[in-house]
Design an enzyme around this catalytic site. Structure first.
Site, PDB file in Angstrom:
ATOM      1  N   CYS C 100      22.371 -11.237  -9.720  1.00 15.21           N
ATOM      2  CA  CYS C 100      21.310 -10.674  -8.908  1.00 15.21           C
ATOM      3  C   CYS C 100      21.451 -11.195  -7.485  1.00 15.21           C
ATOM      4  CB  CYS C 100      19.960 -11.087  -9.497  1.00 15.21           C
ATOM      5  SG  CYS C 100      18.566 -10.555  -8.494  1.00 15.21           S
ATOM      6  N   CYS C 104      17.006  -6.828  -2.732  1.00 11.32           N
ATOM      7  CA  CYS C 104      16.491  -5.467  -2.833  1.00 11.32           C
ATOM      8  C   CYS C 104      14.969  -5.436  -2.888  1.00 11.32           C
ATOM      9  CB  CYS C 104      17.070  -4.760  -4.045  1.00 11.32           C
ATOM     10  SG  CYS C 104      16.663  -5.558  -5.597  1.00 11.32           S
ATOM     11  N   THR C 191      12.294 -13.598  -7.720  1.00  5.19           N
ATOM     12  CA  THR C 191      13.744 -13.681  -7.646  1.00  5.19           C
ATOM     13  C   THR C 191      14.168 -13.965  -6.212  1.00  5.19           C
ATOM     14  OG1 THR C 191      13.849 -12.071  -9.394  1.00  5.19           O
ATOM     15  CG2 THR C 191      15.856 -12.418  -8.128  1.00  5.19           C
ATOM     16  N   GLU C 257      14.897 -17.870  -9.990  1.00  2.94           N
ATOM     17  CA  GLU C 257      13.574 -17.292  -9.940  1.00  2.94           C
ATOM     18  C   GLU C 257      12.558 -18.412  -9.829  1.00  2.94           C
ATOM     19  OE1 GLU C 257      14.410 -14.701 -13.164  1.00  2.94           O
ATOM     20  OE2 GLU C 257      14.044 -12.923 -11.938  1.00  2.94           O
ATOM     21  N   HIS C 292      11.867   0.148  -6.903  1.00  2.60           N
ATOM     22  CA  HIS C 292      12.488  -1.035  -7.474  1.00  2.60           C
ATOM     23  C   HIS C 292      13.191  -0.696  -8.790  1.00  2.60           C
ATOM     24  CE1 HIS C 292      13.419  -5.142  -7.183  1.00  2.60           C
ATOM     25  NE2 HIS C 292      12.648  -5.558  -8.166  1.00  2.60           N
ATOM     26  N   TYR C 296      17.684  -1.068  -9.864  1.00  2.00           N
ATOM     27  CA  TYR C 296      18.482  -1.573 -10.976  1.00  2.00           C
ATOM     28  C   TYR C 296      19.842  -0.880 -11.073  1.00  2.00           C
ATOM     29  CZ  TYR C 296      15.279  -5.120 -12.136  1.00  2.00           C
ATOM     30  OH  TYR C 296      14.541  -6.276 -12.056  1.00  2.00           O
ATOM     31  N   CYS C 298      21.991  -2.052  -9.426  1.00  2.00           N
ATOM     32  CA  CYS C 298      22.836  -3.256  -9.357  1.00  2.00           C
ATOM     33  C   CYS C 298      23.448  -3.591 -10.708  1.00  2.00           C
ATOM     34  CB  CYS C 298      22.037  -4.435  -8.843  1.00  2.00           C
ATOM     35  SG  CYS C 298      20.687  -4.910  -9.943  1.00  2.00           S
ATOM     36  N   GLU C 446      16.135  -9.886 -17.126  1.00  2.00           N
ATOM     37  CA  GLU C 446      15.605  -9.245 -15.926  1.00  2.00           C
ATOM     38  C   GLU C 446      15.740  -7.721 -16.021  1.00  2.00           C
ATOM     39  OE1 GLU C 446      16.954 -10.875 -12.059  1.00  2.00           O
ATOM     40  OE2 GLU C 446      17.235  -8.771 -11.504  1.00  2.00           O
TER      41      GLU C 446
END
Lengths: 483, 483, 483, 483
Positions: C100, C104, C191, C257, C292, C296, C298, C446
């Site tokens: 991560c 973002c 995060t 986190e 959001h 993901y 990512c 996550e």
């Protein structure tokens, strides 16, 4: 009388005077109707195999009442071995017939009533169990096929029976007389109903006092006054009416389901096994359901047929050696044998009830049935994958035998000089029959809803697992004390 | 000529002299045959919606050749937006018809040929693209429906065309004349073939030199001399021949598939788009397949219908508020919209080919189609779960309208005073149609095998992903240098 | 100021005076802490790649405020292309870092606020949008990393904020002063919090009037008075403290986190973007969540790394040619690219909001995220299958370098003379890192809970699909009129 | 001697002089090492429960050699009931320990050798079975824990043992002397190796004549000259070295796996059970594998813990009543009990081998293990779903007990006044431990690869199903004769 042969069974059905309707008309000869007959032949197979020494151990048992050898479908389970053999009988017949052979539901009703009539008597000082055993003796001695009738039409699913707009949407006692009761209502989805000598009625859900008139169980001859049958349609049902046989897929056997109407049927007391003991309705449903969820062992046998068909088509197509085909066959077998584990485990973990009858493990029977609502669909999907698109684009048998176009089908659907085109067509039709046709009703949709829809099993699973023990185990391991 | 209306389309079909066989006989009037007609009506819907201003943006486009507004099914994609609209058109028509509307395969063939004829010309100094554009002009001006014919019978799947026991098991050039070529063979699984004005033939797999006679692409009128059609059976096909309509489920539309035989058909040069350029056979297959895998956008629309039907039945059954039903509806939508993501993504990631035609992203089109081989089966399973067992035990429309038993069905299948029993029956028949009946052929088995069977997509996925980049990324992160 | 380099970014963090706690102690130098540092390096990668001409198109954009080129992470989306590039940026960075990269969430908060502040102003005649744009200008000019802080601790999930036993379990306004407001509460699961210059707070759920003090949004410097960070543990976190690097798997990057505590933090009015407009809390949550959930994307990039690692290990093990291994790699890619389709489709189907900001398609963004809660788990399972058991039984780097036993590991873990044993160990450690170790926190858990847990997406799916249209389509096809 | 208590077991281990390496150093006291000790405690539990009258029926058996009551882990199965009890023992201990208790592999090795030594003797007129029974008597009398060592390092998976670049990559006989043999090689992934008194070596695959030196089976004391152990790392292993206990999740038990090196170990003839009878290597592997695949019954017990933990966290979070949470708990139970069906069914369908030992049904044992490679991953995914994101963002125990930040954690992680925050933290750590931490090694990756990787089961499934019977059934039903 001893066990009937298949022919004797067929003859015995001819003696019945059933009121059966299909396509808006009453059938004249039920046994000879081309749509019904394959389903009758499937039931007949349960008689024929019981005569076969090779299958005697599985197909028959020794009655605990008479000491005589009887068809296992009329037997009350006396041991875990009996329960395991019941599962094996289901797989055997599923493989033999490639469809629903219909006779298990009566067996499950008999076994459930053997337990619950005993339990009611213990509490209510009633005589149901004596009556039931007399009835059972009659069934065993005459080697009868019984329909076990549980599912009411149910109307508005959000309301209990007595709150329905039409009180008959659940079968109920509408009159009580000195010599018996009068019932009205209907039972839906009755598999093999018109191939049965007897119909055994049970309530369809747990009941409260306001619904006491719905707490009724009894058995009647299938042609009793006031009982009528309306046959349900199946996918591709009318192919059985066509000339030729190839397009039927399974050219030997089939199934049927009917709506059974009880239009003020009189039931004499000797045939009544529950009469307003609403406290026991839920118990009867649960025990019957557990037995009947085990009975979906049959789908393992149908799965055997479908796997065999998929493998054969792959061989015909010359694709059986491809790694992805082999892997799909393994997956089909894996899923099918996982189902087998379920029906074996719930049987081998069985236990005796107070009546002496052996019951399956309720949790594991529900686990088994829950998997049956899933895996046959995936097995079918994989079978269609292996079969190839021709399964749904294949012209008719009449095209194949036609002078005008038959030679083209012969030419263009051939995959190998040594494999008759007709064989490939027959096998594809069998896969179509099992995954989209008349047998898909039994292999897929009945697997979904028979013996209770998926959510019914989930409710039972949540009730039967020991969550307290699991929570204790977790708390101990992470050091939580004193909750 | 401009775009045809639905009626004009039907009339235009009546002008054709097709040789169509079904159940062993030649059809006298194809358009009026009750089994074929619903499929013709589905194609007609592609004409009707193009006339509807509400759908003009999706259903039509401006020809890059003539500058005129044309039906999108005859359009060559000029942008990513065109590709995205193609996907939306598929979903729209799937929802409108609840079945396969058959016209996409011709569109995909035209687009693939617009690319590959150009590419062949670049290499071979040939004139295929010019010929093709002339043909395209003809198709656009007359708003024709084209069948795209790729799949050969294939015989022994382990052998290439020229090694087959019968060389005709793949369509091939059997003669070359001054004015054209003569071809022989057959194309299987031809969806909507007899509703087409034209048939566009392409090879079915990549070819080597020994198979050069099989490297052939051309277009012919569907009623050309030597072409014959044999219609494939579908599950429950003959319900369309019965009196009444309810039991058909989808009372408006349907599909069909045919074996098309090319019995020494002469093709003039102007209609030949590939002639022995075996090097390009694989490219044509791959490009056509990518477009056609995108076309399975239509199943999202059929999924919309099935989800709508399941929800409606749940409402009729008064179960729509149960949490497990709501969750299953969410899951059906989730799977259906995941499919939608696939057909949108492969379009929006499209790119121009040298010819100027926009092509979809091949990898993502294959991803999309791979999901189509899975999710409709699970959506169907969930629909059957929600529908309940009655879907497969419901008596016929003739029973419902019968004096003898109709009142019992009316009474016992009613779930709510305000909901007509007939509506519930109609909706259950629609779900049966989509999951076990004639439409299941399109929604399930065609989803499996159409545009290539699942393994074909897996082979493409393995070829199109950039494994080298993935391995480099992994090595960098764990500190492996210098491999 | 223009865009920062990675080094400038690191330096800028050193200027901050963050109160960060880990293992019960305050960290002296956050940037240099060996557990935090890899996560800082992952954020730094978002600066470095933006400097790389190869990635400029994806990593940067032109500000609609200033017209200057800015890092895309500070950009307000001005077109569908911007949205698509955002998805591609996510995949790129996921593949670059294998974890991560944290930045973002701030981008998504900025974009959501650009829409909602505008909408509030339209209704309430407020000035939030002006304030927000001033803040945005500051962020863009200084190329700042923002933490987007939404998730409150939530206490008893069955109660709304104001009914909690402790009112601080949701962050709230505890005082309002002439120059600003004072807030108290905490934000969980933040995060990359301590790698951020700014923290942007938003409410976590739709609110009613009784909860109006909880309807608050603002931005503050991450080292503002009263803000404290407590770092969460990750699986195998302390391997980063050990000598050697091999056992970390991903030797370059990581994530973290934190629980962020707001202990009566004063926020000046210029930094307040919502203050008790409870009607808009739900809208802000929904819009932020949609953005959001798109982010993901990512995980597709992280999936690339894991697929590359699995393939590499298979090659090291000499099993890469086995058909079942190849098929598993295809399946991993298929699932990974299905995810890619989701994040591309929700972007390419985006639309402009009244503020001019382009928003993703909410339904498809939720579909995408729902798949992200499933497929990475299956990809991980397959990676573990391919990797073999050694992934979890491999001794430590210290054993490998030990005089006593290193030679045994060298000998017995070698699979091929040309492949260094160390390379195999490194790759196995990377797979362990991604599927069981510190990176599994990001890739699995996550993926499950980030941007909302699975049920949150299901609720949105059920709200966003057009069920009425689906029901209409079904009714039309089966002939139901007038409902 | 009778059965040992847990304390006696621990004392007995202290008598051993094992050469154990971890983190590059030899351990001084294996039993007291904080990383090893929890795994020793798990084995000790197999001794403790055997002393508990509540569990006597499951945990003990009567030796068929001595007639004495013995720990079931040293018993040779004499009936189907023994096999079923073995499965139940696995589940019991899995639930008790929440991890791998390591002792089953020795039991499976003993049972497999009881069959195969007998079979070799029948063919080869050898004396292996007599030797083996003498050894078994010693094991039973001293209640020993045996490690069953099968898996060789295997080097290049595409080559047989004798073709490996290094011939030692499979354990082999390097010398034969008058008094015994000398062996060299290693066994990988040896679960619980350093908690064992004995190590029983078996070959790892079917062998041909060229590999005859690899066909060797024997037993040696675990501290024999030349044997060394190198401990493998587990995810989060060093949390056991930290102060505090909470962050370990499972604060009582754990597991370990080791590479066991045989550096020219001398084995006296009395301890040799196979010596170059390569024909029997495959049989020994297959029989051991079937037993050991059954042994994955233990994962059902670990599943019980995880389900209990998920349910408890849901209750702590006040979400246990949400319908989607309840449904996920049902699904976890459903999957877990499906696994249970597999290990019960393969046992209850067991049969006696010529030696008198009862063997499980090989097909069903492989079916069971195949499901074990799948369902624990899905159960874990669902547990993470229910647990919420805090499972991976929770600060350390040291933060919780810190003066500086402990009060914030206490405040913000509380969900209900009556539920201690610490309890919630403990339960989340347990779920982390089982799904991402040290126990995930056993619950997930070992479920994948232990007793053979998934493909090994698929190969066995394809070999064990009766495809010929399935094809016959299909052909009969569709009317194919005479193939």
């Amino acid at each position: 009388m001893g066990m009937m042969t298949a022919n004797q069974y067929e003859d015995s059905l001819r003696q019945l005077n059933l009121k059966v309707y299909m396509f808006g008309k009453r059938l004249e000869s039920v046994v000879d109707d081309p749509i019904i007959r394959p389903s009758m032949k499937a039931v007949a197979r349960t008689y024929a195999l019981a005569q076969d020494p090779e299958h005697e151990d599985i197909m028959t048992a020794v009655s605990h009442l008479s000491g005589k050898r009887i068809n296992r479908f009329t037997h009350i389970h006396q041991s875990r071995e009996d329960l395991v053999k019941k599962s094996k009988m289901g797989r055997l017949l599923g493989r033999e017939t490639g469809c629903c052979f219909q006779r298990c539901v009566g067996m499950d009703a008999l076994n459930a009533l053997s337990i619950v009539t005993y339990n009611i008597d213990q509490t209510c000082k009633s005589q149901y169990n004596r009556r039931f055993l007399a009835y059972l003796t009659y069934v065993q001695e005459n080697d009868l096929t019984c329909d076990g009738a549980m599912t009411d039409p149910k109307g508005d699913r959000s309301l209990p029976p007595h709150k329905q707009a039409d009180p008959d949407l659940y079968l109920r006692i509408v009159d009580e007389r000195e010599d018996g009761i009068v019932v009205r209502g209907a039972k839906a989805h009755q598999t093999g109903a018109v191939n049965s000598h007897e119909i055994i009625v049970m309530p369809t859900l747990a009941l409260r006092e306001a619904d006491r008139d719905y707490a009724v169980s009894f058995a009647m001859p299938s042609d009793a006054e006031g009982i009528a049958y309306i046959i349900g349609r199946q996918s591709s049902d009318t192919r059985k009416l066509e000339a030729g046989e190839l397009d039927q897929g399974n050219i030997l056997f089939g199934g049927h389901e009917a709506l059974v109407v009880f239009d003020d049927v009189f039931v004499p007391w000797e045939r009544v096994f529950m009469c307003r003991e609403y406290d026991f309705a839920g118990q009867l449903v649960e025990i019957f359901a557990a037995y009947h969820r085990q009975s979906y062992a049959c789908k393992v046998g149908v799965g055997d047929v479908l796997i065999g068909a998929a493998q054969t088509v792959a061989e015909y197509n010359q694709t059986a050696g491809a790694s992805h085909i082999k892997d799909k066959i393994v997956e089909m077998n894996h899923l099918n044998e996982t189902l087998y584990c379920g029906c074996i485990a719930c049987a081998s973990e069985g236990h005796p009830e107070p009546s002496g009858t052996y019951a399956v493990d309720t949790l594991l029977a529900n686990i088994h049935k829950q998997n049956v609502t899933r895996f046959p669909y995936e097995i079918s999907r994989l079978a269609q994958d292996i079969a190839g698109g021709l399964m749904v684009t294949l012209p008719s048998e009449r095209d194949f035998t036609s002078d005008q176009v038959g030679h083209w089908l012969e030419k263009y659907y051939r995959t190998h000089p040594d494999i008759p085109t007709e064989h490939r067509m027959r096998m594809l039709r069998l896969i179509e029959n099992l995954t989209l046709g008349a047998a898909a009703v039994g292999y897929l949709t009945e697997s979904m809803h028979g013996a209770g829809s998926p959510q019914a099993q989930r409710v039972m699973i949540s009730r039967k697992v020991d969550m307290a023990a699991k929570k204790r185990a977790a708390k101990k391991l992470c050091g939580i004390k004193g909750e």
